[in-house]
Motif scaffolding. Structure first.
Motif, PDB file in Angstrom:
ATOM      1  N   ASP A  16     -20.012 -26.724 -48.377  1.00 56.97           N
ATOM      2  CA  ASP A  16     -19.756 -25.485 -49.139  1.00 56.97           C
ATOM      3  C   ASP A  16     -18.271 -25.381 -49.513  1.00 56.97           C
ATOM      4  N   LEU A  17     -17.415 -25.739 -48.545  1.00 56.94           N
ATOM      5  CA  LEU A  17     -15.974 -25.650 -48.785  1.00 56.94           C
ATOM      6  C   LEU A  17     -15.574 -26.533 -49.969  1.00 56.94           C
ATOM      7  N   PHE A  18     -16.262 -27.646 -50.143  1.00 52.15           N
ATOM      8  CA  PHE A  18     -15.961 -28.579 -51.231  1.00 52.15           C
ATOM      9  C   PHE A  18     -16.779 -28.283 -52.486  1.00 52.15           C
ATOM     10  N   ILE A  23     -16.218 -34.481 -44.498  1.00 51.47           N
ATOM     11  CA  ILE A  23     -16.996 -33.339 -45.009  1.00 51.47           C
ATOM     12  C   ILE A  23     -18.153 -32.998 -44.059  1.00 51.47           C
ATOM     13  N   PHE A  24     -18.586 -33.985 -43.272  1.00 51.71           N
ATOM     14  CA  PHE A  24     -19.760 -33.754 -42.419  1.00 51.71           C
ATOM     15  C   PHE A  24     -19.386 -33.305 -41.006  1.00 51.71           C
ATOM     16  N   VAL A  25     -18.098 -33.135 -40.758  1.00 50.08           N
ATOM     17  CA  VAL A  25     -17.649 -32.629 -39.455  1.00 50.08           C
ATOM     18  C   VAL A  25     -18.095 -31.169 -39.328  1.00 50.08           C
ATOM     19  N   PRO A  26     -18.676 -30.770 -38.171  1.00 46.90           N
ATOM     20  CA  PRO A  26     -19.143 -29.378 -38.056  1.00 46.90           C
ATOM     21  C   PRO A  26     -18.019 -28.361 -38.346  1.00 46.90           C
ATOM     22  N   LYS A  27     -18.419 -27.249 -38.982  1.00 41.69           N
ATOM     23  CA  LYS A  27     -17.441 -26.219 -39.395  1.00 41.69           C
ATOM     24  C   LYS A  27     -16.517 -25.823 -38.247  1.00 41.69           C
ATOM     25  N   ILE A  28     -17.089 -25.758 -37.036  1.00 40.64           N
ATOM     26  CA  ILE A  28     -16.351 -25.280 -35.883  1.00 40.64           C
ATOM     27  C   ILE A  28     -15.122 -26.164 -35.567  1.00 40.64           C
TER      28      ILE A  28
END
Ligand code: HEM
Length: 543
Positions: free
Chosen positions: A118-120, A246-251
């Motif tokens: 989403d951020l990207f 990009i696939f690193v968890p948001k946390i």
């Protein structure tokens, strides 16, 4: 507030330490409780809380998967934990059938989207990483409508012929006076070549990235165009090589090792998106002008991809669609087109570059393959090394196609393909809950001795009789509803490139002993391939 103040005032450092330790210990106990009571436990590395398998951050991903396949892949299924996410890795052709069929939408997603898509602004844009089913379906339909008809025409071949001539002239130009050939890094040249190709195919405009690269090599004064061109190439390369973040968890986004990489990639994508939107808006204005002047040709089947995307589902659409879900029969916005153009550059450049470089590596190491390749080229083109290659010629290049397939079998550039279930399902004979992430380990399946005799040997002839190939034991472009949209163009490109190169040059590796240099992100990238190109004399193709 008063109570909170009193509590905090009474807390000393030891209390804070004990509190933190209790939280960490509880999390670790909870993590391992969940791990050891998980459904369908399979072998795999023991995960570390929050991190999962540390090795993925320390080793080359492709080399690590290859090692794990040998350790755990014997029964066709094992598991991993990456950054807290469980992943089920499948290494048997029999178990991937459900992911590769075209009916239903149970395995349509590629990721869990608990990372930073989403951020990207990628979660509902384009096709490759789009996680929103409705948006993906709309984008895929229009992308497919625009690219598939192109691959039935000579347009890609014509562009490729023109670009290859241009590149060959640069190579000859770079040759030192007393030397019999030019030494080049094929991986770098191919990145520029595919960039120019995709740009011409998608926008109809030449961005001259090969020319600017050649100028740079010749130490010509740096111009604004050269800087812009190199920046564009850098943006694509940066995204291709660093997109796992990009696939690193948001946390984990704020962690010191993660934040700078995410910020760097965000800045990179921002520049790329701006450039693409600028190109799209310019083209939209050009189309509007040509419509007003009555010059827009709706009958042509050979529109460039960008024009097709802009006019799709308008009265100027050359491929009007009927009988489709009405919600996808609307024109695209500039932002949506940007998503698709981004995919074309990201998915359509490096994949071809790496496959091509790996093919050269194997051909140069197998003189018998090279001999047959040259014989086929000689048969198809006779002794005319300049005749432009057509679709008809490509049809006849069966051995070239077999070389491309064998290269992709033994060293696939996309060695892992993921699928995420949106509902409970039975896979590999086990029942799985919804939201399970599966990885089809393509390199493992493509090299499994169950399906391939002497899998480590490079034998293109294996692909002569497709009926003898075990179902799903070879995958180059994936399959099912998410199968590669550029597959036809990619094969045209690879065949034209191999035939053109060997018609004009003899190719030698600078270091025959060195293993091929790779680095993996979501794809396996050829980092460097230094070759010597010796121009062929006329009628010399057979040797
Ligand atoms: C040798 C070259 C190429 C290889 C090996 C390759 C391989 C793949 C693979 C394995 C997938 C995933 C399929 C799946 O999940 O089942 C894929 C998807 C995709 N490829 Fe390619 N590809 C190549 C060239 C291209 C080109 C030239 C383009 C466009 C110009 C392209 C556009 C795409 C797109 C848009 C997707 C995403 C499709 C979706 O998610 O619905 N690819 N490719």
């Amino acid at each position: 507030m008063g109570l909170l103040y009193t509590i905090l005032n009474g807390v000393n450092t030891t209390d804070i330490f004990i509190g933190l330790l209790t939280i960490i210990c509880s999390y670790v106990i909870y993590f391992y409780y969940k791990h050891f009571t998980r459904i369908n436990p399979f072998p795999g590395p023991i995960p570390i809380p929050l991190i999962g398998s540390l090795a993925i951050f320390l080793e080359d991903i492709d080399a690590w998967f290859y090692k794990l396949n040998k350790l755990y892949g014997r029964d066709g299924i094992y598991e991993l934990n990456i950054a807290g996410n469980r992943q089920i890795v499948i290494t048997r052709a029999e178990y991937i059938d459900k992911f590769l069929v075209n009916d239903g939408s149970a395995h349509i997603m590629r990721t869990a989207n608990n990372g930073l898509l989403d951020l990207f602004d990628l979660h509902n844009k384009g096709v490759g990483l789009n996680h929103d089913y409705k948006h993906w379906k709309f984008n895929r339909q229009i992308f497919s409508q625009a690219i598939m008809p192109l691959s039935l025409t000579n347009k890609p071949s014509n562009i490729l012929n023109q670009l290859f001539e241009e590149m060959a002239n640069y190579w000859i130009d770079l040759k030192q006076k007393d030397d019999n050939g030019s030494i080049i890094d094929m991986s770098v040249w191919m990145r520029r070549f595919t960039m120019d190709f995709i740009s011409l195919l998608t926008t109809g405009k030449h961005i001259h990235s090969m020319y600017h690269y050649c100028q740079k090599l010749k130490d010509e004064p740096i111009t604004k165009e050269m800087i812009e061109s190199e920046e564009f190439a850098d943006c694509i390369n940066t995204f291709v090589s660093d997109n796992q973040i990009i696939f690193v968890p948001k946390i984990l986004r704020g962690l010191p090792l993660v934040r700078p990489r995410v910020d760097h990639l965000l800045d990179n994508c921002g520049r790329l998106y701006d450039k693409l939107v600028e190109i799209i808006r310019k083209r939209r204005r050009e189309i509007e002008k040509s419509i007003i002047n009555g010059e827009f040709d709706t009958n042509t089947k050979q529109l460039d991809l960008l024009t097709s995307l802009i006019v799709a589902n308008t009265q100027y659409d050359p491929h009007p669609q009927k009988n489709l879900d009405p919600s996808i029969l609307r024109p695209m916005t500039d932002d949506e087109i940007r998503g698709v153009m981004f995919d074309a550059f990201v998915a359509g450049t490096d994949t071809t570059v790496n496959t091509f470089c790996f093919a050269l590596y194997y051909i140069t190491h197998h003189p018998n393959v090279k001999k047959k390749l040259l014989e086929e080229i000689e048969t198809v083109f006779k002794d005319d090394p300049t005749k432009p290659i057509t679709l008809e010629d490509l049809e006849k290049l069966k051995y070239v196609e077999a070389i491309i397939k064998e290269t992709s079998r033994i060293r696939p550039t996309v060695s892992m393909i993921s699928r995420y279930t949106n509902r409970p399902d039975e896979i590999a004979g086990y029942k799985w809950p919804a939201n399970t992430l599966f990885i089809m380990y393509v390199r493992g399946i493509n090299n499994n001795p169950l399906y391939w005799k002497d899998p480590e040997k490079f034998i293109p002839e294996r692909f002569y009789n497709s009926q003898e190939i075990h179902k799903n034991s070879f995958s180059m472009f994936g399959g099912g509803l998410r199968m590669c949209l550029g597959r036809k163009v990619a094969i045209i490109e690879l065949k034209t490139l191999l035939a053109s190169l060997y018609r004009k040059f003899d190719v030698e590796l600078v270091d025959m002993q060195a293993p091929v240099k790779v680095e993996t992100s979501t794809i396996t990238v050829c980092k460097e391939l230094n070759v010597k190109l010796i121009p062929r004399e006329k009628n010399q193709a057979k040797h």
